[in-house]
Design a protein around this motif. Structure first.
Motif, short mmCIF file in Angstrom:
data_model
loop_
_atom_site.label_atom_id
_atom_site.label_comp_id
_atom_site.label_asym_id
_atom_site.label_seq_id
_atom_site.Cartn_x
_atom_site.Cartn_y
_atom_site.Cartn_z
N ARG A 161 -17.12 -6.08 9.24
CA ARG A 161 -16.78 -5.52 7.93
C ARG A 161 -15.37 -5.95 7.56
O ARG A 161 -14.49 -5.99 8.41
CB ARG A 161 -16.87 -3.99 8.00
N ILE A 162 -15.16 -6.25 6.28
CA ILE A 162 -13.82 -6.57 5.79
C ILE A 162 -13.52 -5.63 4.62
O ILE A 162 -14.36 -5.41 3.75
CB ILE A 162 -13.68 -8.06 5.39
N ASP A 163 -12.32 -5.05 4.65
CA ASP A 163 -11.86 -4.15 3.59
C ASP A 163 -10.68 -4.83 2.90
O ASP A 163 -9.77 -5.30 3.57
CB ASP A 163 -11.39 -2.81 4.17
N TYR A 164 -10.72 -4.87 1.57
CA TYR A 164 -9.66 -5.49 0.78
C TYR A 164 -8.93 -4.43 -0.04
O TYR A 164 -9.55 -3.53 -0.59
CB TYR A 164 -10.24 -6.47 -0.25
N LEU A 165 -7.63 -4.56 -0.16
CA LEU A 165 -6.84 -3.80 -1.13
C LEU A 165 -6.13 -4.82 -2.00
O LEU A 165 -5.19 -5.49 -1.55
CB LEU A 165 -5.84 -2.86 -0.46
N ASP A 166 -6.60 -4.95 -3.23
CA ASP A 166 -6.04 -5.94 -4.13
C ASP A 166 -4.68 -5.48 -4.65
O ASP A 166 -4.47 -4.28 -4.86
CB ASP A 166 -6.99 -6.19 -5.31
N ASP A 167 -3.79 -6.42 -4.87
CA ASP A 167 -2.46 -6.10 -5.38
C ASP A 167 -2.52 -5.42 -6.75
O ASP A 167 -1.60 -4.69 -7.13
CB ASP A 167 -1.59 -7.36 -5.49
N SER A 168 -3.61 -5.62 -7.49
CA SER A 168 -3.73 -5.00 -8.82
C SER A 168 -4.24 -3.55 -8.74
O SER A 168 -4.30 -2.88 -9.76
CB SER A 168 -4.63 -5.83 -9.73
N GLY A 169 -4.64 -3.08 -7.54
CA GLY A 169 -4.92 -1.66 -7.38
C GLY A 169 -6.35 -1.22 -7.15
O GLY A 169 -6.69 -0.10 -7.48
N PHE A 170 -7.20 -2.05 -6.58
CA PHE A 170 -8.55 -1.60 -6.27
C PHE A 170 -8.92 -2.01 -4.85
O PHE A 170 -8.35 -2.95 -4.30
CB PHE A 170 -9.59 -2.14 -7.27
N TYR A 171 -9.87 -1.25 -4.28
CA TYR A 171 -10.45 -1.61 -2.99
C TYR A 171 -11.77 -2.32 -3.23
O TYR A 171 -12.54 -1.94 -4.11
CB TYR A 171 -10.73 -0.36 -2.14
N ALA A 172 -12.02 -3.35 -2.45
CA ALA A 172 -13.31 -4.03 -2.42
C ALA A 172 -13.65 -4.25 -0.95
O ALA A 172 -12.79 -4.12 -0.08
CB ALA A 172 -13.22 -5.36 -3.17
N PHE A 173 -14.91 -4.57 -0.71
CA PHE A 173 -15.37 -4.64 0.66
C PHE A 173 -16.26 -5.85 0.83
O PHE A 173 -16.72 -6.44 -0.13
CB PHE A 173 -16.12 -3.36 1.01
N GLY A 174 -16.51 -6.23 2.06
CA GLY A 174 -17.37 -7.35 2.35
C GLY A 174 -17.97 -7.23 3.73
O GLY A 174 -17.62 -6.35 4.51
N SER A 175 -18.87 -8.17 4.02
CA SER A 175 -19.53 -8.22 5.32
C SER A 175 -19.67 -9.66 5.76
O SER A 175 -19.96 -10.54 4.95
CB SER A 175 -20.94 -7.62 5.24
N PHE A 176 -19.48 -9.88 7.05
CA PHE A 176 -19.77 -11.17 7.65
C PHE A 176 -21.17 -11.07 8.23
O PHE A 176 -21.48 -10.16 9.01
CB PHE A 176 -18.77 -11.49 8.77
#
Length: 191
Positions: A161-176
């Motif tokens: 699992r990958i968790d992202y916190l974008d500099d513009s202010g939202f969380y997004a997620f992903g999967s390998f």
């Protein structure tokens, strides 16, 4: 840890209940430790799916406590691919990995971003439109349609699992999944 009065997806619809977590798992009994008031909040499980990476799932006793806590109004539906979940930073009231907070009230908790430098480098989608560079220090930099630095921010890996916190202010997620990275509507391979 005890989460009181949270909305969860059950077999026959949504319900308000308490969710208990101990030793990295959802448990039936016990509430040692912190009590979190979940009034007005919804909780979903992040469940591994062999074909789709991680999906939004129902919470059941015995499962790993990989949980997302958000306002009820934006609770993702069961079966939603995890990589399609995008949530405003302040709406992520809690993200737990194996029963420990990794995001709390919108802020990431200190944790290693990319243990052992796994999966660093540039990931490219099938149309060669998105190039996502995962840097060893836990930052990412996306080029979209030739526009450099279209999205930048921090990321953390937890297994596949990958968790992202974008500099513009939202969380997004992903999967390998195997040698591919699923994120938003993109499927990427290491370039």
């Amino acid at each position: 840890m005890l989460f009181e009065n949270v909305q969860v997806h059950g077999p026959s619809g949504s319900t308000i209940t308490d969710v208990r977590v101990a030793d990295g798992r959802v448990v039936r009994a016990g509430s040692d430790g912190e009590v979190v008031d979940g009034t007005g909040l919804g909780m979903i499980a992040v469940v591994a799916d062999p074909d789709r990476g991680h999906v939004v799932g129902r919470i059941e006793a015995g499962m790993p406590a990989d949980l997302l806590l958000v306002p009820q109004r934006i609770m993702p539906r069961p079966g939603t691919p995890w990589w399609r979940v995008v949530i405003g930073r302040r709406d992520v009231r809690g993200l737990l990995t194996r029963g420990r907070f990794v995001v709390r009230d919108g802020d990431p908790v200190a944790r290693p971003a990319n243990p052992a430098g796994a999966r660093t480098g540039t990931w490219i989608d099938r149309a060669d439109w998105l190039h996502q560079e995962l840097l060893a220090e836990g930052r990412y930099d996306e080029t979209r349609g030739g526009r450099r630095h279209a999205y930048t921010g921090r990321y953390w890996l937890d297994g596949d699992r990958i968790d992202y916190l974008d500099d513009s202010g939202f969380y997004a997620f992903g999967s390998f999944i195997g040698d591919e990275l699923y994120h938003a509507e993109f499927v990427m391979r290491h370039g």
